[in-house]
Design a protein around this motif. Structure first.
Motif, mmCIF file in Angstrom:
data_model
loop_
_atom_site.group_PDB
_atom_site.id
_atom_site.type_symbol
_atom_site.label_atom_id
_atom_site.label_comp_id
_atom_site.label_asym_id
_atom_site.label_seq_id
_atom_site.Cartn_x
_atom_site.Cartn_y
_atom_site.Cartn_z
ATOM 1 N N GLU A 152 0.825 -1.209 0.000
ATOM 2 C CA GLU A 152 0.000 0.000 0.000
ATOM 3 C C GLU A 152 0.857 1.255 0.000
ATOM 4 O O GLU A 152 0.545 2.228 -0.689
ATOM 5 N N LEU A 153 1.933 1.252 0.805
ATOM 6 C CA LEU A 153 2.807 2.423 0.848
ATOM 7 C C LEU A 153 3.387 2.717 -0.531
ATOM 8 O O LEU A 153 3.460 3.879 -0.949
ATOM 9 N N LEU A 154 3.779 1.661 -1.230
ATOM 10 C CA LEU A 154 4.328 1.840 -2.574
ATOM 11 C C LEU A 154 3.276 2.347 -3.546
ATOM 12 O O LEU A 154 3.474 3.370 -4.211
ATOM 13 N N ASN A 155 2.155 1.640 -3.627
ATOM 14 C CA ASN A 155 1.208 1.884 -4.709
ATOM 15 C C ASN A 155 0.170 2.978 -4.434
ATOM 16 O O ASN A 155 -0.346 3.577 -5.375
ATOM 17 N N LYS A 156 -0.113 3.228 -3.156
ATOM 18 C CA LYS A 156 -1.078 4.286 -2.839
ATOM 19 C C LYS A 156 -0.412 5.647 -2.673
ATOM 20 O O LYS A 156 -1.055 6.676 -2.911
ATOM 21 N N TYR A 157 0.863 5.655 -2.268
ATOM 22 C CA TYR A 157 1.495 6.930 -1.924
ATOM 23 C C TYR A 157 2.760 7.230 -2.733
ATOM 24 O O TYR A 157 2.796 8.223 -3.477
ATOM 25 N N TYR A 158 3.784 6.394 -2.617
ATOM 26 C CA TYR A 158 5.077 6.780 -3.187
ATOM 27 C C TYR A 158 5.130 6.679 -4.712
ATOM 28 O O TYR A 158 5.716 7.554 -5.364
ATOM 29 N N LYS A 159 4.560 5.652 -5.286
ATOM 30 C CA LYS A 159 4.553 5.561 -6.746
ATOM 31 C C LYS A 159 3.769 6.705 -7.379
ATOM 32 O O LYS A 159 4.286 7.402 -8.267
ATOM 33 N N PRO A 160 2.512 6.961 -6.960
ATOM 34 C CA PRO A 160 1.810 8.116 -7.541
ATOM 35 C C PRO A 160 2.468 9.454 -7.214
ATOM 36 O O PRO A 160 2.378 10.392 -8.002
ATOM 37 N N ALA A 161 3.153 9.540 -6.060
ATOM 38 C CA ALA A 161 3.867 10.789 -5.733
ATOM 39 C C ALA A 161 4.964 11.050 -6.750
ATOM 40 O O ALA A 161 5.119 12.184 -7.244
ATOM 41 N N MET A 162 5.733 10.020 -7.106
ATOM 42 C CA MET A 162 6.792 10.193 -8.096
ATOM 43 C C MET A 162 6.209 10.544 -9.463
ATOM 44 O O MET A 162 6.776 11.357 -10.205
#
Length: 227
Positions: A76-86
């Motif tokens: 979730e941390l990867l796909n909900k926050y950090y990936k879309p942030a990048m």
């Protein structure tokens, strides 16, 4: 757009003041309740905004990722926050190449790369292990390119004799369980995306199959799958 994003930016700045230590202040104390209220307000408003302020959407997402580290799975941390942030930082730089914040972006990129590595590492399994698990499912041939990882819960219906779990990975797949011994739920298993699962025999000489996915565990004798 301007009025909406003015409010989102204001909420983000208040949240950051409450949640993130600043060396610029002689005295600082974390105000979690107030900070999280404004952060969640900014997050939901930014998600639902038809037009995006890419830079501040990225900042909201990255702050959410930071605050949710102890409350969310690595997936979730990867796909909900950090990936879309990048993705939003990339769009912000394309829109305005001169509004560069290299240190800020690099810090978020490090988190993105870290969680990407952790998630990909957790998915690694040998072909033999995967096949041995999947072959316990009657009709597993119809799964084709299906992946439990990245599939989405749709619904679970069960009684004391049978159960049907629906997962979506492009198409919706029905997993039908019969001769049920037990259905265990620690609490509501219907989280957004599946990041962990296992299918195995309860014992090497047993006909009982354990279907263990997220917070849901179904122990039964037969599992049939169909799309």
């Amino acid at each position: 757009m301007n009025n909406l994003w003015d409010k989102i930016i204001e909420d983000y700045k208040i949240a950051r003041e409450c949640l993130v230590y600043s060396k610029k202040k002689d005295y600082w104390i974390r105000q979690e309740d107030k900070g999280m209220y404004h952060l969640w307000s900014a997050y939901y408003a930014a998600i639902n905004a038809e037009e995006k302020n890419h830079l501040f959407y990225a900042r909201v997402l990255s702050l959410m990722g930071w605050e949710m580290q102890a409350k969310s799975s690595n997936y979730e941390l990867l796909n909900k926050y950090y990936k879309p942030a990048m993705e939003q930082y990339d769009l912000a730089l394309k829109e305005n190449p001169h509004c560069a914040y290299p240190k800020e972006i690099e810090n978020v990129r490090k988190s993105y790369e870290y969680y990407k590595y952790i998630v990909e590492k957790s998915k690694i399994r040998t072909d033999a292990d995967y096949y041995n698990a999947i072959k316990l499912l009657e009709g597993h041939e119809c799964l084709d390119e299906f992946s439990f990882h990245d599939s989405k819960f749709i619904s679970l219906e069960c009684n004391d004799q049978s159960a049907v779990l629906k997962l979506q990975y492009g198409d919706i797949y029905h997993f039908e369980f019969s001769d049920i011994y037990d259905v265990e739920m620690n609490y509501d298993p219907l989280t957004a995306y599946v990041s962990d699962f296992a299918i195995y025999q309860a014992a090497s000489d047993s006909e009982t199959i354990v279907f263990d996915i997220e917070l849901l565990k179904i122990i039964c004798k037969h599992i049939k799958v169909r799309s």
